[in-house]
Design a protein around this motif. Structure first.
Motif, PDB file in Angstrom:
ATOM      1  N   VAL A 161       0.877  -1.171   0.000  1.00 12.82           N
ATOM      2  CA  VAL A 161       0.000   0.000   0.000  1.00 12.82           C
ATOM      3  C   VAL A 161       0.912   1.219   0.000  1.00 12.82           C
ATOM      4  N   ALA A 162       0.801   2.042  -1.055  1.00 15.55           N
ATOM      5  CA  ALA A 162       1.682   3.210  -1.209  1.00 15.55           C
ATOM      6  C   ALA A 162       3.145   2.784  -1.135  1.00 15.55           C
ATOM      7  N   GLN A 163       3.460   1.681  -1.813  1.00 17.42           N
ATOM      8  CA  GLN A 163       4.813   1.142  -1.927  1.00 17.42           C
ATOM      9  C   GLN A 163       5.393   0.677  -0.595  1.00 17.42           C
ATOM     10  N   LYS A 164       4.538   0.428   0.383  1.00 18.11           N
ATOM     11  CA  LYS A 164       4.973  -0.115   1.671  1.00 18.11           C
ATOM     12  C   LYS A 164       4.140  -1.340   2.012  1.00 18.11           C
ATOM     13  N   VAL A 165       4.776  -2.308   2.667  1.00 13.99           N
ATOM     14  CA  VAL A 165       4.079  -3.534   3.073  1.00 13.99           C
ATOM     15  C   VAL A 165       3.748  -3.416   4.553  1.00 13.99           C
ATOM     16  N   TRP A 166       2.469  -3.572   4.852  1.00 14.84           N
ATOM     17  CA  TRP A 166       1.988  -3.502   6.236  1.00 14.84           C
ATOM     18  C   TRP A 166       1.288  -4.806   6.588  1.00 14.84           C
ATOM     19  N   TYR A 167       1.623  -5.342   7.752  1.00  9.35           N
ATOM     20  CA  TYR A 167       0.933  -6.512   8.272  1.00  9.35           C
ATOM     21  C   TYR A 167       0.099  -6.102   9.479  1.00  9.35           C
ATOM     22  N   ARG A 168      -0.920  -6.884   9.729  1.00  8.27           N
ATOM     23  CA  ARG A 168      -1.724  -6.723  10.943  1.00  8.27           C
ATOM     24  C   ARG A 168      -1.584  -8.008  11.752  1.00  8.27           C
ATOM     25  N   VAL A 169      -1.180  -7.848  13.019  1.00  9.39           N
ATOM     26  CA  VAL A 169      -1.006  -9.003  13.907  1.00  9.39           C
ATOM     27  C   VAL A 169      -1.922  -8.820  15.113  1.00  9.39           C
ATOM     28  N   ASP A 170      -2.769  -9.822  15.378  1.00 10.17           N
ATOM     29  CA  ASP A 170      -3.690  -9.792  16.511  1.00 10.17           C
ATOM     30  C   ASP A 170      -3.495 -11.030  17.365  1.00 10.17           C
ATOM     31  N   TYR A 171      -3.743 -10.870  18.657  1.00 12.60           N
ATOM     32  CA  TYR A 171      -3.696 -12.032  19.546  1.00 12.60           C
ATOM     33  C   TYR A 171      -4.947 -12.069  20.402  1.00 12.60           C
ATOM     34  N   ASN A 172      -5.264 -13.255  20.881  1.00 13.78           N
ATOM     35  CA  ASN A 172      -6.458 -13.453  21.695  1.00 13.78           C
ATOM     36  C   ASN A 172      -6.228 -14.662  22.591  1.00 13.78           C
ATOM     37  N   THR A 173      -6.492 -14.501  23.886  1.00 19.24           N
ATOM     38  CA  THR A 173      -6.337 -15.609  24.816  1.00 19.24           C
ATOM     39  C   THR A 173      -7.132 -15.324  26.078  1.00 19.24           C
ATOM     40  N   THR A 174      -7.148 -16.277  26.983  1.00 24.33           N
ATOM     41  CA  THR A 174      -7.698 -16.079  28.317  1.00 24.33           C
ATOM     42  C   THR A 174      -6.645 -16.500  29.322  1.00 24.33           C
ATOM     43  N   ALA A 175      -6.694 -15.894  30.511  1.00 24.80           N
ATOM     44  CA  ALA A 175      -5.675 -16.182  31.512  1.00 24.80           C
ATOM     45  C   ALA A 175      -6.277 -16.129  32.905  1.00 24.80           C
ATOM     46  N   LYS A 176      -5.686 -16.902  33.815  1.00 22.50           N
ATOM     47  CA  LYS A 176      -6.064 -16.895  35.227  1.00 22.50           C
ATOM     48  C   LYS A 176      -4.875 -16.407  36.044  1.00 22.50           C
ATOM     49  N   TYR A 177      -5.167 -15.617  37.063  1.00 20.70           N
ATOM     50  CA  TYR A 177      -4.118 -15.090  37.930  1.00 20.70           C
ATOM     51  C   TYR A 177      -4.010 -15.942  39.196  1.00 20.70           C
ATOM     52  N   LYS A 178      -2.797 -16.310  39.538  1.00 19.65           N
ATOM     53  CA  LYS A 178      -2.573 -17.114  40.737  1.00 19.65           C
ATOM     54  C   LYS A 178      -2.261 -16.197  41.916  1.00 19.65           C
ATOM     55  N   ILE A 179      -3.144 -16.211  42.909  1.00 14.73           N
ATOM     56  CA  ILE A 179      -2.972 -15.426  44.126  1.00 14.73           C
ATOM     57  C   ILE A 179      -2.775 -16.408  45.276  1.00 14.73           C
ATOM     58  N   LEU A 180      -1.578 -16.423  45.840  1.00 18.56           N
ATOM     59  CA  LEU A 180      -1.205 -17.391  46.871  1.00 18.56           C
ATOM     60  C   LEU A 180      -1.366 -18.815  46.335  1.00 18.56           C
ATOM     61  N   PHE A 181      -2.393 -19.528  46.791  1.00 18.85           N
ATOM     62  CA  PHE A 181      -2.548 -20.925  46.386  1.00 18.85           C
ATOM     63  C   PHE A 181      -3.780 -21.170  45.520  1.00 18.85           C
ATOM     64  N   TRP A 182      -4.445 -20.107  45.074  1.00 27.32           N
ATOM     65  CA  TRP A 182      -5.659 -20.307  44.273  1.00 27.32           C
ATOM     66  C   TRP A 182      -5.647 -19.371  43.074  1.00 27.32           C
ATOM     67  N   TYR A 183      -6.486 -19.726  42.079  1.00 35.34           N
ATOM     68  CA  TYR A 183      -6.562 -18.979  40.830  1.00 35.34           C
ATOM     69  C   TYR A 183      -7.869 -18.190  40.756  1.00 35.34           C
ATOM     70  N   THR A 184      -7.788 -17.055  40.073  1.00 36.31           N
ATOM     71  CA  THR A 184      -8.988 -16.266  39.810  1.00 36.31           C
ATOM     72  C   THR A 184      -9.757 -16.901  38.644  1.00 36.31           C
ATOM     73  N   LYS A 185     -10.889 -16.329  38.322  1.00 37.34           N
ATOM     74  CA  LYS A 185     -11.607 -16.757  37.128  1.00 37.34           C
ATOM     75  C   LYS A 185     -10.831 -16.314  35.886  1.00 37.34           C
ATOM     76  N   ARG A 186     -11.181 -16.828  34.740  1.00 34.82           N
ATOM     77  CA  ARG A 186     -10.480 -16.497  33.506  1.00 34.82           C
ATOM     78  C   ARG A 186     -10.794 -15.067  33.057  1.00 34.82           C
ATOM     79  N   HIS A 187      -9.772 -14.385  32.588  1.00 35.32           N
ATOM     80  CA  HIS A 187      -9.913 -13.042  32.040  1.00 35.32           C
ATOM     81  C   HIS A 187      -9.494 -13.078  30.570  1.00 35.32           C
ATOM     82  N   ARG A 188     -10.266 -12.408  29.730  1.00 29.16           N
ATOM     83  CA  ARG A 188      -9.947 -12.380  28.301  1.00 29.16           C
ATOM     84  C   ARG A 188      -8.898 -11.309  28.030  1.00 29.16           C
TER      85      ARG A 188
END
Length: 218
Positions: free
Chosen positions: A129-156
């Motif tokens: 585009v206009a003599q330049k190459v551009w890419y689009r990179v996206d990521y998506n996941t879910t994660a749980k946080y470990k607090i002491l000995f237990w995990y939170t619910k999943r966060h996107r």
């Protein structure tokens, strides 16, 4: 009676202060900061003009960097899904392919670099585009946080960024590119952006110039 009343008030105040500190400690313990995700590197042999027969190579190699800034909380990531696209106009993309980083655990205040590659099954890797190459990179996941000995619910967790590529098959800027959530899927104009106070100053200078010209010819 007055002494007993003062003693009761003192105990109540001490109790309230203790409850307040406990609530503050609990809030600080449960509060989490989202990890930061970066595109550390990307290499597309098809864009490397120093190689021969690059048009036959549809491989894309990348390195993803994730940083956990929490001082006392670990993070358990599910599979991180990545999508790669190429811009064919200022605000239109075509898919190149997808990749997956396997789930993993990350300790508190740790950084992790995950490398991977895939074969692009769609699109033209060298579209410009206009003599330049551009890419689009996206990521998506879910994660749980470990607090002491237990995990939170999943966060996107999700985000993306536009990546300008060069003739060596690498991104133009060597520093890691943050895959933020508010980065629009559109190539912005390359014209420099004037800050609001500079715009106001420019307007004032033009107005003053016109005023002096008007006075000179009056």
């Amino acid at each position: 009676m007055a002494v007993a009343h003062e003693s009761c008030c003192s105990r109540c105040i001490t109790f309230l202060i203790t409850i307040g500190f406990m609530a503050l400690f609990l809030w600080l313990s449960l509060r989490v900061n989202e990890p930061k995700c970066y595109l550390d590197s990307i290499y597309v042999p098809a864009l490397n003009k120093t190689l021969n027969s690059t048009h036959k190579n549809t491989t894309i190699l990348f390195a993803l960097k994730l940083a956990n800034g929490n001082k006392d909380k670990g993070i358990r990531y599910d599979d991180v899904q990545l999508s790669f696209k190429v811009f064919v106009s200022m605000n239109d993309t075509r898919p190149l392919g997808n990749a997956t980083v396997q789930n993993f655990y990350q300790g508190h205040q740790k950084k992790a670099t995950k490398r991977g590659n895939f074969t692009a099954a769609f699109g033209n890797l060298t579209a410009a585009v206009a003599q330049k190459v551009w890419y689009r990179v996206d990521y998506n996941t879910t994660a749980k946080y470990k607090i002491l000995f237990w995990y939170t619910k999943r966060h996107r967790l999700w985000g993306g960024a536009n990546v300008e590529m060069n003739d060596s098959g690498l991104k133009v800027y060597a520093k890691p590119i943050k895959l933020g959530g508010n980065n629009p899927l559109v190539i912005e104009s390359v014209a420099p952006n004037l800050l609001p106070h500079y715009r106001a100053l420019l307007t004032f200078v033009i107005a003053a110039f016109l005023f002096l010209n008007a006075c000179a010819f009056s």
